[in-house]
Design a protein around this motif. Sequence first.
Motif, PDB file in Angstrom:
ATOM      1  N   LEU A  45       0.662  -1.137  -0.017  1.00  0.00           N
ATOM      2  CA  LEU A  45       0.027  -0.066  -0.091  1.00  0.00           C
ATOM      3  C   LEU A  45       0.789   1.137   0.105  1.00  0.00           C
ATOM      4  O   LEU A  45       2.029   1.379   0.505  1.00  0.00           O
ATOM      5  N   PRO A  46       0.237   2.311  -0.505  1.00  0.00           N
ATOM      6  CA  PRO A  46       1.105   3.637  -0.380  1.00  0.00           C
ATOM      7  C   PRO A  46       1.479   3.799   1.170  1.00  0.00           C
ATOM      8  O   PRO A  46       0.917   3.397   1.946  1.00  0.00           O
ATOM      9  N   ALA A  47       2.366   4.890   1.171  1.00  0.00           N
ATOM     10  CA  ALA A  47       3.181   5.217   2.623  1.00  0.00           C
ATOM     11  C   ALA A  47       1.626   5.643   3.518  1.00  0.00           C
ATOM     12  O   ALA A  47       0.759   6.339   3.306  1.00  0.00           O
ATOM     13  N   ASN A  48       1.987   4.969   4.779  1.00  0.00           N
ATOM     14  CA  ASN A  48       0.711   5.411   5.699  1.00  0.00           C
ATOM     15  C   ASN A  48      -0.608   5.166   5.672  1.00  0.00           C
ATOM     16  O   ASN A  48      -1.419   5.506   6.118  1.00  0.00           O
ATOM     17  N   TYR A 117      -7.135   1.995   6.410  1.00  0.00           N
ATOM     18  CA  TYR A 117      -6.679   2.993   7.279  1.00  0.00           C
ATOM     19  C   TYR A 117      -5.781   3.886   6.610  1.00  0.00           C
ATOM     20  O   TYR A 117      -5.009   3.619   5.771  1.00  0.00           O
ATOM     21  N   VAL A 118      -5.713   5.038   7.116  1.00  0.00           N
ATOM     22  CA  VAL A 118      -4.685   6.065   6.679  1.00  0.00           C
ATOM     23  C   VAL A 118      -4.423   7.037   7.992  1.00  0.00           C
ATOM     24  O   VAL A 118      -5.083   7.358   8.567  1.00  0.00           O
ATOM     25  N   CYS A 209     -10.880   5.514   9.003  1.00  0.00           N
ATOM     26  CA  CYS A 209     -10.779   4.123   8.829  1.00  0.00           C
ATOM     27  C   CYS A 209     -12.087   3.926   8.109  1.00  0.00           C
ATOM     28  O   CYS A 209     -13.208   4.394   8.315  1.00  0.00           O
ATOM     29  N   TRP A 210     -12.039   3.051   7.040  1.00  0.00           N
ATOM     30  CA  TRP A 210     -13.127   2.906   6.202  1.00  0.00           C
ATOM     31  C   TRP A 210     -13.505   1.500   6.634  1.00  0.00           C
ATOM     32  O   TRP A 210     -12.710   0.315   6.206  1.00  0.00           O
TER      33      TRP A 210
END
Length: 737
Positions: A45-48, A117-118, A209-210
């Motif tokens: 996944l992309p960072a964070n 999450y991000v 958060c989804w």
Amino acid sequence: MRKIYILCLFSFLFQPILLAQINIATGDSIFENFNSMGTSPTATLPANWRIDKQNSVFTTGDFASALQNTQYSSGNNMGNIPNNGIFNFGAGPAGSATDRAIGFLSTSNATKSGNVYVQVKNNGTVNIHQMDVHYNVEKYRNGSNNKDYRIQLHFSYDGINWTDAGAAFETKFIKNGNNTGFNPAPGITKPATGTLSVNIPAGNLFYLCWNYSILGSGGTNNGQALGIDDVKINKIKSNTTTLAWHYRSINTGFWKNKNNWETSETGLSNWVAASVMPSDSALTITVKNGHTITVDSSATGSDVNIELGAVMNNQGSKLEIRGNLRVNGTVNGSQGDRLVFRGNGNQKISGNGTLSLSILTINKNQGSVTLERPVIVDNLLELKGKIFTSAINLLTLGPNSTVITDNSFQSYIDGPLSKIGGTNFTYPVGKDGIINPISISDLTESSEFRAEYFPDDAHSLYSSTQREASLDTINRCEYWMLDRITGTASARVTLGYSDECGPVDPTFLAISKWDGTEWTNQGNGTYTGDTISGTVTSLNLISQFSPFAMASVGSSSMPVSLLEFTAVEKNKQIELKWITASEVNNDYFIIEKSSDGLNFEFSEQVKGAGNSFSEKTYNSIDKTPFNPYTYYRLTQVDYDGSRESFPIIVVKTSAEKNLSGRAYYGREGIVVKINSAEPATIDVLDMAGNKAFKTTISGSGEEQTVTVPSTYFHPGLYLIYVTNGIEGFIEKVLVNK
């Protein structure tokens, strides 16, 4: 997927080798479309950004423990696939589509819900109080599950405790009735847009958060595949005036007197006299050491902290908490005082101080309350939501306490619950989205009992094969722990049942108790309900307590009630088919075949339904039958290894037909019409496997009629087995005289 061509303006935000988090500040925008992940099933996944899957519905996890990689990939024509979990979706062929999304496909065990999450950081100089959020929810597969699915946005200040972002950020997809995919994929895209009111101090982290989950209770197999894409956060705003988000006491006095509080925007420095009393708009509310704060009327707070040496008095009041409660000092309750937990996210009660509660109210549509300390309730537990407990962090109800629940599948105690007293009591216990109470009644004296529910097979701990002779089977779908903690009271025990754990006839159910070496029969004194759901109460008072489970007695039915078992030749292969009316603890079927009807060899093993109260159809194909005759034997095997074989059937591999016939219920009884070239035997059995009638006919090659008088039967379903040693068939007939 709709493209938003602004990524180049913000691409620096998503370079993991340069930044420790995604930075935002007032006026910034951020965007992520996941295309940089590529097409790998185990893409990074992309960072964070993080992702996880949970084994409970409506469950969020924590950012720090989540994963950084997907597990599978899919795109066009997803359909029925063996995998479930975390997906790297492609808008087109899974292995080549450049337009990506991340999401989930649920199953009945390992993936009941999932989270994307991000983590972002406010790297500006002022607090952020509002952000506009946009994203797309994409559907990659229908689901035959009979419940709707949804993705709900949550937010958090610590990546652990989450708050529901509200209806504007709930994206629902109705049930479909099939598991078909789409070409092109995704088949449906629904945008979600709204404004979040938040409080992110300068320099602090913030999390989104989804959550992907089924809507409602029941199984989560055959789910819909949903993904998240094109996430955009923009127009991030800060209020121009300084808002106080942290409160702490400066005097002894009343909660609603602003003069007893001071405030700080960061909670670290620059404390000033409060201009208003604390409310749920505050991030934290702390009663300091040496101060006593009295709540004498309704009040509202977010995170409330009672320090060591501090006191909070509830004087018949109502304190509503939208965050967490930590008590290291003392909370004194009085008759009628009410502590209410109402936040949409997960909340907790912690601390090592003294906590006295008259009424505890859980009023939650989302999230749960977790006990991180023991809690005693003296008068009333009002339960609309879920409470997590443990043997250490126990919820105990006092002698005068009662429970009121909303009787929904989301309202129960997940973990042990203790009750002190000598009156009848029902424990509202459950686990993993399943609620199934246990009750005690007719107590001989006041004692403390502790109960916990487990929707699991107890066999590995308490062998279901070790049971009294009067017990036919032990339910391996669920069990309860009921222990007497103090006192010597005897009591009757009541357990709930439902057809989700297998076919039920309450007249043949009994309470069973593990005595340390085997399951013992505690009888069926009374029952309520029907074949769908109800309760059973033990026959006599029970004086020793331990694990309890539902059991069946009296051989009310075979472990598998077989309606039909047939073998038909087609294209030089044999198509086998069998239909069951019900199954109890049925692990699997074994199919064996023979050329002579005496010496059988293994042909195939087919997984059973476990527990079922509806018709189930099974099919198997034998590509190498014997010539000219093949005999088939069907055997059912229980979870405990016990087995039962059904009557042998035979099929001839040539086109010649030696046996045909039919059966029906007529005015004089059961009528069987048979055309057989060989002598044939007719067996009539009831659904318990008892033989009601048997006769033989000569082989004439012409149709013969056999009438079995109705005096042989009671109303019910009967099976007619006909065989001539070469071929055979089974018919079912309903007698309704």
